[in-house]
Design an enzyme around this catalytic site. Structure first.
Site, PDB file in Angstrom:
ATOM      1  N   GLY A  46       0.783  -1.248   0.000  1.00 36.19           N
ATOM      2  CA  GLY A  46       0.000   0.000   0.000  1.00 36.19           C
ATOM      3  C   GLY A  46       0.805   1.283   0.000  1.00 36.19           C
ATOM      4  N   GLU A 101       3.936   4.116   5.947  1.00 40.36           N
ATOM      5  CA  GLU A 101       2.727   3.296   5.840  1.00 40.36           C
ATOM      6  C   GLU A 101       1.670   4.077   5.061  1.00 40.36           C
ATOM      7  OE1 GLU A 101       1.282   0.679   5.631  1.00 40.36           O
ATOM      8  OE2 GLU A 101       0.840  -0.287   7.525  1.00 40.36           O
ATOM      9  N   ASP A 102       0.748   3.370   4.435  1.00 41.67           N
ATOM     10  CA  ASP A 102      -0.340   4.049   3.729  1.00 41.67           C
ATOM     11  C   ASP A 102      -1.421   4.529   4.696  1.00 41.67           C
ATOM     12  OD1 ASP A 102      -1.105   1.454   4.351  1.00 41.67           O
ATOM     13  OD2 ASP A 102      -1.916   0.966   2.382  1.00 41.67           O
ATOM     14  N   ASP A 105      -5.007   1.807  10.820  1.00 43.75           N
ATOM     15  CA  ASP A 105      -6.410   1.504  11.094  1.00 43.75           C
ATOM     16  C   ASP A 105      -6.496   1.007  12.544  1.00 43.75           C
ATOM     17  OD1 ASP A 105      -9.085   0.935  10.664  1.00 43.75           O
ATOM     18  OD2 ASP A 105      -8.729  -0.899   9.550  1.00 43.75           O
ATOM     19  N   THR A 106      -6.397  -0.299  12.770  1.00 41.30           N
ATOM     20  CA  THR A 106      -6.410  -0.819  14.145  1.00 41.30           C
ATOM     21  C   THR A 106      -5.095  -0.509  14.859  1.00 41.30           C
ATOM     22  OG1 THR A 106      -5.482  -2.954  13.481  1.00 41.30           O
ATOM     23  CG2 THR A 106      -7.893  -2.749  13.465  1.00 41.30           C
ATOM     24  N   GLY A 107      -4.032  -0.317  14.101  1.00 40.14           N
ATOM     25  CA  GLY A 107      -2.709  -0.083  14.689  1.00 40.14           C
ATOM     26  C   GLY A 107      -1.914  -1.369  14.872  1.00 40.14           C
ATOM     27  N   THR A 109      -0.678  -3.541  12.756  1.00 41.72           N
ATOM     28  CA  THR A 109       0.472  -3.689  11.853  1.00 41.72           C
ATOM     29  C   THR A 109       1.659  -2.859  12.340  1.00 41.72           C
ATOM     30  OG1 THR A 109      -1.098  -3.950  10.031  1.00 41.72           O
ATOM     31  CG2 THR A 109       1.194  -3.530   9.433  1.00 41.72           C
ATOM     32  N   LEU A 110       1.417  -1.568  12.581  1.00 42.54           N
ATOM     33  CA  LEU A 110       2.532  -0.703  12.985  1.00 42.54           C
ATOM     34  C   LEU A 110       3.077  -1.083  14.352  1.00 42.54           C
ATOM     35  CD1 LEU A 110       2.109   2.997  11.862  1.00 42.54           C
ATOM     36  CD2 LEU A 110       3.559   1.198  10.964  1.00 42.54           C
ATOM     37  N   LYS A 133      -6.897   6.435  10.653  1.00 39.24           N
ATOM     38  CA  LYS A 133      -8.314   6.238  11.013  1.00 39.24           C
ATOM     39  C   LYS A 133      -8.371   6.014  12.522  1.00 39.24           C
ATOM     40  CE  LYS A 133      -9.938   3.348   7.335  1.00 39.24           C
ATOM     41  NZ  LYS A 133     -10.589   2.065   6.972  1.00 39.24           N
ATOM     42  N   PHE A 154     -13.861   2.931   4.229  1.00 36.59           N
ATOM     43  CA  PHE A 154     -12.846   2.185   3.485  1.00 36.59           C
ATOM     44  C   PHE A 154     -12.432   3.011   2.279  1.00 36.59           C
ATOM     45  CE2 PHE A 154     -10.776  -1.096   1.045  1.00 36.59           C
ATOM     46  CZ  PHE A 154     -10.068  -1.744   2.044  1.00 36.59           C
ATOM     47  N   ARG A 167      -5.308   0.603  -6.931  1.00 39.86           N
ATOM     48  CA  ARG A 167      -4.067   1.191  -6.399  1.00 39.86           C
ATOM     49  C   ARG A 167      -3.605   2.376  -7.245  1.00 39.86           C
ATOM     50  NH1 ARG A 167      -1.897  -2.135  -2.377  1.00 39.86           N
ATOM     51  NH2 ARG A 167      -2.089  -4.371  -2.697  1.00 39.86           N
TER      52      ARG A 167
HETATM   53  P1  IMP Z   1      -4.009  -1.983  10.765  1.00 35.01           P
HETATM   54  O1  IMP Z   1      -3.067  -3.076  11.160  1.00 35.01           O
HETATM   55  O2  IMP Z   1      -5.430  -2.346  11.095  1.00 35.01           O
HETATM   56  O3  IMP Z   1      -3.634  -0.631  11.279  1.00 35.01           O
HETATM   57  O4  IMP Z   1      -4.052  -1.978   9.204  1.00 35.01           O
HETATM   58  C1  IMP Z   1      -3.193  -1.332   8.381  1.00 35.01           C
HETATM   59  C2  IMP Z   1      -3.300  -1.892   6.990  1.00 35.01           C
HETATM   60  O5  IMP Z   1      -4.642  -2.268   6.670  1.00 35.01           O
HETATM   61  C3  IMP Z   1      -2.938  -0.864   5.957  1.00 35.01           C
HETATM   62  O6  IMP Z   1      -1.551  -0.880   5.670  1.00 35.01           O
HETATM   63  C4  IMP Z   1      -3.772  -1.264   4.776  1.00 35.01           C
HETATM   64  O7  IMP Z   1      -3.090  -2.218   4.003  1.00 35.01           O
HETATM   65  C5  IMP Z   1      -4.999  -1.904   5.359  1.00 35.01           C
HETATM   66  N1  IMP Z   1      -6.134  -0.965   5.425  1.00 35.01           N
HETATM   67  C6  IMP Z   1      -6.706  -0.437   6.531  1.00 35.01           C
HETATM   68  N2  IMP Z   1      -7.720   0.387   6.212  1.00 35.01           N
HETATM   69  C7  IMP Z   1      -7.763   0.407   4.853  1.00 35.01           C
HETATM   70  C8  IMP Z   1      -8.585   1.113   3.901  1.00 35.01           C
HETATM   71  O8  IMP Z   1      -9.482   1.914   4.223  1.00 35.01           O
HETATM   72  N3  IMP Z   1      -8.314   0.859   2.596  1.00 35.01           N
HETATM   73  C9  IMP Z   1      -7.327   0.011   2.160  1.00 35.01           C
HETATM   74  N4  IMP Z   1      -6.543  -0.654   3.024  1.00 35.01           N
HETATM   75  C10 IMP Z   1      -6.756  -0.463   4.361  1.00 35.01           C
END
Ligand code: IMP
Length: 178
Positions: A46, A101-102, A105-107, A109-110, A133, A154, A167
């Site tokens: 992303g 990072e792109d 969301d939940t955090g 991944t980071l 988000k 989304f 993309r």
């Molecule tokens: P997290 O681990 O929930 O913070 O997710 C982060 C990853 O989820 C991002 O790097 C995206 O690949 C994917 N993601 C989360 N929200 C979106 C969205 O609205 N559109 C596309 N990808 C998303």
């Protein structure tokens, strides 16, 4: 770009707005990392568009590497499971790491990446995300540089996908399913 049938795209952030913000972030990062060995680590896939623009907005010598993690696949909600699919090519020991990072969301991944990179002897690890988000956060992550806060919707485009689609949209768009 034509949306797939059953889907609609609405511009949330235009390519111009994004470009202006990326320039600002690049200037701040340039000031903050003067004289410090810097490596940008893009989280695939992303972040590839954002990273390409951001690295050219940073007026410093720097290295670039990538990490690929398991993604959501066709679903639009996080499974909470993070797995490394492609590790770094270079050591980060003795470098200041800026993770690119792109979207956060939940955090989850980071949060995982932060721990992973700190354990590898980087001088510092900071995070930069184009989008945030905050309403969906499950774990607190220190986001040092952020482009835009967005509502719980989304989004696709500017590198972000759903099931590998959209993309290459120049704008960041809401994906609306009908
Ligand atoms: P997290 O681990 O929930 O913070 O997710 C982060 C990853 O989820 C991002 O790097 C995206 O690949 C994917 N993601 C989360 N929200 C979106 C969205 O609205 N559109 C596309 N990808 C998303």
């Amino acid at each position: 770009m034509q949306a797939q049938s059953g889907e609609r795209l609405e511009v949330l952030l235009s390519a111009k707005e994004v470009a202006t913000r990326v320039e600002q972030l690049g200037r701040r990062i340039t000031m903050d990392y003067q004289g410090r060995p810097l490596i940008l680590i893009g989280i695939l896939k992303g972040s590839f568009v954002f990273l390409a623009d951001l690295c050219r907005a940073i007026d410093l010598p720097l290295a670039v590497d990538f990490l690929a993690l398991s993604s959501y696949g066709a679903a639009t909600r996080s499974s909470g499971i993070v797995r490394i699919l492609k590790d770094l090519d270079h050591a980060v020991e003795g470098l200041h790491v800026l993770v690119v990072e792109d979207i956060v969301d939940t955090g989850l991944t980071l949060n995982y990446i932060f721990g992973h990179l700190r354990a590898r002897g980087a001088l510092s690890v900071k995070m930069c995300s184009l989008l945030d988000k905050p309403s969906r956060r499950q774990v607190a992550v220190p986001l040092h540089y952020k482009g835009f806060e967005i509502p719980d919707e989304f989004v696709v485009g500017y590198g972000l996908d759903v099931d590998e689609r959209y993309r290459n949209l120049p704008d960041v768009c809401r994906l609306i399913r009908s």
